[in-house]
Design an enzyme around this catalytic site. Structure first.
Site, PDB file in Angstrom:
ATOM      1  N   LYS A 165      41.496  -2.453  13.270  1.00 31.69           N
ATOM      2  CA  LYS A 165      40.755  -1.790  14.356  1.00 31.69           C
ATOM      3  C   LYS A 165      39.753  -2.664  15.269  1.00 31.69           C
ATOM      4  O   LYS A 165      39.645  -2.448  16.425  1.00 31.69           O
ATOM      5  CB  LYS A 165      39.785  -0.850  13.682  1.00 31.69           C
ATOM      6  CG  LYS A 165      40.494   0.353  13.036  1.00 31.69           C
ATOM      7  CD  LYS A 165      41.363   1.193  13.951  1.00 31.69           C
ATOM      8  CE  LYS A 165      42.030   2.480  13.289  1.00 31.69           C
ATOM      9  NZ  LYS A 165      42.939   3.137  14.147  1.00 31.69           N
TER      10      LYS A 165
ATOM     11  N   TYR B 128      41.938  -2.732   7.406  1.00 28.46           N
ATOM     12  CA  TYR B 128      41.760  -1.517   8.422  1.00 28.46           C
ATOM     13  C   TYR B 128      40.819  -2.123   9.265  1.00 28.46           C
ATOM     14  O   TYR B 128      40.914  -1.932  10.684  1.00 28.46           O
ATOM     15  CB  TYR B 128      41.328  -0.318   7.628  1.00 28.46           C
ATOM     16  CG  TYR B 128      41.228   0.669   8.580  1.00 28.46           C
ATOM     17  CD1 TYR B 128      42.041   1.743   8.692  1.00 28.46           C
ATOM     18  CD2 TYR B 128      39.822   1.090   9.135  1.00 28.46           C
ATOM     19  CE1 TYR B 128      42.154   2.927   9.340  1.00 28.46           C
ATOM     20  CE2 TYR B 128      39.698   2.392  10.029  1.00 28.46           C
ATOM     21  CZ  TYR B 128      40.802   3.142   9.921  1.00 28.46           C
ATOM     22  OH  TYR B 128      40.886   4.289  10.805  1.00 28.46           O
TER      23      TYR B 128
ATOM     24  N   ILE C 105      35.617  11.600  10.380  1.00 22.25           N
ATOM     25  CA  ILE C 105      36.134  12.758  11.122  1.00 22.25           C
ATOM     26  C   ILE C 105      36.713  13.571  10.026  1.00 22.25           C
ATOM     27  O   ILE C 105      37.680  12.760   9.311  1.00 22.25           O
ATOM     28  CB  ILE C 105      36.920  12.246  12.279  1.00 22.25           C
ATOM     29  CG1 ILE C 105      36.437  11.469  13.362  1.00 22.25           C
ATOM     30  CG2 ILE C 105      37.254  13.598  12.941  1.00 22.25           C
ATOM     31  CD1 ILE C 105      35.196  11.773  13.848  1.00 22.25           C
TER      32      ILE C 105
ATOM     33  N   ASN D  60      47.173   6.715  19.382  1.00 25.17           N
ATOM     34  CA  ASN D  60      46.109   7.461  18.341  1.00 25.17           C
ATOM     35  C   ASN D  60      46.596   7.249  16.943  1.00 25.17           C
ATOM     36  O   ASN D  60      46.056   7.385  16.044  1.00 25.17           O
ATOM     37  CB  ASN D  60      45.849   8.846  18.617  1.00 25.17           C
ATOM     38  CG  ASN D  60      45.291   9.707  17.698  1.00 25.17           C
ATOM     39  OD1 ASN D  60      44.071   9.284  17.546  1.00 25.17           O
ATOM     40  ND2 ASN D  60      45.976  10.368  16.931  1.00 25.17           N
TER      41      ASN D  60
ATOM     42  N   THR E 247      39.619  15.040   8.909  1.00 21.60           N
ATOM     43  CA  THR E 247      40.862  15.013   9.218  1.00 21.60           C
ATOM     44  C   THR E 247      41.848  14.668   7.788  1.00 21.60           C
ATOM     45  O   THR E 247      41.107  14.435   6.931  1.00 21.60           O
ATOM     46  CB  THR E 247      41.636  14.032  10.219  1.00 21.60           C
ATOM     47  OG1 THR E 247      41.255  12.828   9.754  1.00 21.60           O
ATOM     48  CG2 THR E 247      40.671  13.924  11.436  1.00 21.60           C
TER      49      THR E 247
ATOM     50  N   ASP F  80      54.894  12.043  17.071  1.00 14.83           N
ATOM     51  CA  ASP F  80      54.705  11.824  15.647  1.00 14.83           C
ATOM     52  C   ASP F  80      55.879  11.621  14.742  1.00 14.83           C
ATOM     53  O   ASP F  80      56.886  11.469  15.212  1.00 14.83           O
ATOM     54  CB  ASP F  80      53.956  12.944  15.148  1.00 14.83           C
ATOM     55  CG  ASP F  80      52.868  12.781  14.044  1.00 14.83           C
ATOM     56  OD1 ASP F  80      52.984  12.429  12.770  1.00 14.83           O
ATOM     57  OD2 ASP F  80      51.580  12.874  14.158  1.00 14.83           O
TER      58      ASP F  80
HETATM   59  N1  LIG Z   1      39.534  10.324  10.507  1.00 17.98           N
HETATM   60  C1  LIG Z   1      38.586   9.407  10.485  1.00 17.98           C
HETATM   61  O1  LIG Z   1      37.381   9.446   9.976  1.00 17.98           O
HETATM   62  C2  LIG Z   1      38.732   8.383  11.681  1.00 17.98           C
HETATM   63  C3  LIG Z   1      37.665   7.419  11.930  1.00 17.98           C
HETATM   64  C4  LIG Z   1      37.901   6.326  12.689  1.00 17.98           C
HETATM   65  C5  LIG Z   1      39.270   6.183  13.294  1.00 17.98           C
HETATM   66  N2  LIG Z   1      40.127   7.177  13.028  1.00 17.98           N
HETATM   67  C6  LIG Z   1      41.728   6.734  13.480  1.00 17.98           C
HETATM   68  O2  LIG Z   1      41.901   8.044  14.170  1.00 17.98           O
HETATM   69  C7  LIG Z   1      43.464   8.185  14.394  1.00 17.98           C
HETATM   70  C8  LIG Z   1      44.022   9.459  14.024  1.00 17.98           C
HETATM   71  O3  LIG Z   1      43.989   9.684  12.553  1.00 17.98           O
HETATM   72  P1  LIG Z   1      43.209  11.066  11.992  1.00 17.98           P
HETATM   73  O4  LIG Z   1      42.109  10.804  11.322  1.00 17.98           O
HETATM   74  O5  LIG Z   1      43.501  12.129  12.909  1.00 17.98           O
HETATM   75  O6  LIG Z   1      44.213  11.436  10.501  1.00 17.98           O
HETATM   76  P2  LIG Z   1      45.575  12.102  10.521  1.00 17.98           P
HETATM   77  O7  LIG Z   1      46.187  11.642   9.364  1.00 17.98           O
HETATM   78  O8  LIG Z   1      45.072  13.918  10.645  1.00 17.98           O
HETATM   79  O9  LIG Z   1      46.194  11.922  11.636  1.00 17.98           O
HETATM   80  C9  LIG Z   1      47.056  10.779  12.157  1.00 17.98           C
HETATM   81  C10 LIG Z   1      48.546  11.015  12.511  1.00 17.98           C
HETATM   82  O10 LIG Z   1      49.101   9.850  12.587  1.00 17.98           O
HETATM   83  C11 LIG Z   1      50.489  10.121  12.271  1.00 17.98           C
HETATM   84  N3  LIG Z   1      51.252   8.698  11.900  1.00 17.98           N
HETATM   85  C12 LIG Z   1      51.087   8.067  10.969  1.00 17.98           C
HETATM   86  N4  LIG Z   1      51.646   6.928  11.058  1.00 17.98           N
HETATM   87  C13 LIG Z   1      52.712   6.973  11.894  1.00 17.98           C
HETATM   88  C14 LIG Z   1      53.728   6.298  12.610  1.00 17.98           C
HETATM   89  N5  LIG Z   1      54.192   5.273  11.892  1.00 17.98           N
HETATM   90  N6  LIG Z   1      54.247   6.790  13.851  1.00 17.98           N
HETATM   91  C15 LIG Z   1      53.629   7.834  14.460  1.00 17.98           C
HETATM   92  N7  LIG Z   1      52.859   8.894  14.009  1.00 17.98           N
HETATM   93  C16 LIG Z   1      52.406   8.227  12.756  1.00 17.98           C
HETATM   94  C17 LIG Z   1      50.537  10.894  10.975  1.00 17.98           C
HETATM   95  O11 LIG Z   1      51.513  11.888  10.767  1.00 17.98           O
HETATM   96  C18 LIG Z   1      49.491  11.833  11.617  1.00 17.98           C
HETATM   97  O12 LIG Z   1      49.841  13.085  12.049  1.00 17.98           O
HETATM   98  C19 LIG Z   1      44.085   6.833  13.305  1.00 17.98           C
HETATM   99  O13 LIG Z   1      44.141   5.582  14.250  1.00 17.98           O
HETATM  100  C20 LIG Z   1      42.748   6.576  12.613  1.00 17.98           C
HETATM  101  O14 LIG Z   1      42.799   5.256  12.162  1.00 17.98           O
HETATM  102  C21 LIG Z   1      40.105   7.989  12.032  1.00 17.98           C
END
Ligand SMILES: NC(=O)c1ccc[n+]([C@@H]2O[C@H](COP(=O)([O-])OP(=O)(O)OC[C@H]3O[C@@H](n4cnc5c(N)ncnc54)[C@H](O)[C@@H]3O)[C@@H](O)[C@H]2O)c1
Length: 288
Positions: A161, A157, A190, A91, A192, A41
């Site tokens: 995706k 976005y 989700i 991720n 988060t 991360d």
């Molecule tokens: N939360 C939702 O509703 C949702 C829905 C669909 C997809 N997603 C996808 O799930 C994945 C995880 O997101 P999340 O919801 O757990 O959010 P989150 O913010 O809790 O986690 C994302 C993590 O990615 C890290 N990150 C961001 N930029 C980075 C970089 N340049 N290099 C390394 N790490 C980096 C952040 O520090 C964080 O720990 C993402 O790809 C997001 O697009 C999330």
């Protein structure tokens, strides 16, 4: 000596964006199922603390997924630490820029594509030789329901995706030759930091908990199953895709969205559809 017997026993995994949310839940789940996990991360303090908490089968390494050298280093570290690489969960992500197309800047567009899509290219590229060496592997990309439908996320976005889904399918075809499977998970809403509008490093635990509760409030009503998704819902699917239980699954998009993309929740449909009604005869005698 690692004597664990879970379904991922002996497997080595890398999770990007592992300091919080879906990545954190996946790291926890993969370790619980027997894998050794390199958490990566850019939130270094949070990520390192989490790896400490997870114990001897977890390590943390800084890896900014937009930097190809960081991604290559992460793969090299996992191989050095545990002798190979079996699983990569691409991720890491963020919300990126939003707004009308005419006010979207080129910089905002490019940086969002870098974090959400180019990162998956880097991960897949650098994991491939290590997995070929191992005789196979499983790459799991976090896409989104926004990778399958428009109108749920911002323009860029949605595009990024969709790109992740395309890259998943395209690389699945090539890498099948080496028994490397490539699949995507497509989460709905989700609970988060991403959904709550703050990262773990920006707010303390109490504020994050409050923001997540608020998100759960509006998120409960957004899809047929009447609760927002939790990171563990996605981690369960990632663990299955990482395991040999999914040995014949590649190139797929696993939708985990509480029914969001299936259609409107029953409770939101017009009463004309949901209420019991006797059959009405438009032309007398037709239905006799
Ligand atoms: N939360 C939702 O509703 C949702 C829905 C669909 C997809 N997603 C996808 O799930 C994945 C995880 O997101 P999340 O919801 O757990 O959010 P989150 O913010 O809790 O986690 C994302 C993590 O990615 C890290 N990150 C961001 N930029 C980075 C970089 N340049 N290099 C390394 N790490 C980096 C952040 O520090 C964080 O720990 C993402 O790809 C997001 O697009 C999330």
């Amino acid at each position: 000596m690692d004597n664990r017997t879970g379904r991922l026993a002996g497997k080595v995994a890398i999770v990007t964006g592992a300091a919080s949310g879906i990545g954190e839940a996946t790291a926890r789940r993969l370790i619980a199922d027997g894998a050794s996990v390199l958490l990566t991360d850019i939130q270094d303090e949070v990520g390192a603390d989490l790896a400490d908490e997870l114990g001897e089968h977890a390590r943390y390494q800084h890896c900014n997924v937009v930097r190809e050298a960081d991604v290559a280093d992460a793969v090299a570290s996992a191989v050095e630490a545990w002798g190979g690489l079996d699983v990569l969960h691409n991720n890491a992500g963020f919300g990126g820029v939003s707004g009308p197309i005419e006010s979207t800047t080129a910089e905002g567009w490019a940086s969002t594509i870098d974090v959400l899509l180019t990162s998956v290219f880097f991960g897949t590229k650098h994991a491939t030789p290590a997995m070929r060496e191992r005789g196979g592997g499983s790459i799991i990309n976090t896409a989104s329901v926004c990778g399958l439908h428009a109108g749920i996320g911002s323009h860029v976005y949605t595009v990024a995706k969709h790109g992740v889904v395309g890259l998943t399918r395209s690389t699945a075809l090539e890498l099948a030759e080496y028994s490397i499977r490539v699949n995507a998970v497509c989460p709905g809403y989700i609970a988060t930091g991403l959904a709550a509008g703050r990262s773990r490093s920006e707010v303390d635990e109490a504020e994050m908990a409050e923001r997540l509760d608020k998100a759960r409030g509006w998120g409960a009503n957004a899809q047929p199953l009447d609760r927002m998704g939790e990171p563990a819902d996605i981690a369960a699917a990632v663990a299955w895709l990482a395991s040999d239980d999914s040995a014949w699954v590649t190139g797929t998009t696993q939708v985990i969205d509480g029914g969001l993309t299936t259609g409107r929740p029953w409770r939101k449909l017009p009463r004309a559809i949901t209420e019991d009604r006797p059959v009405r005869l438009y032309a007398p005698g037709t239905y006799e």
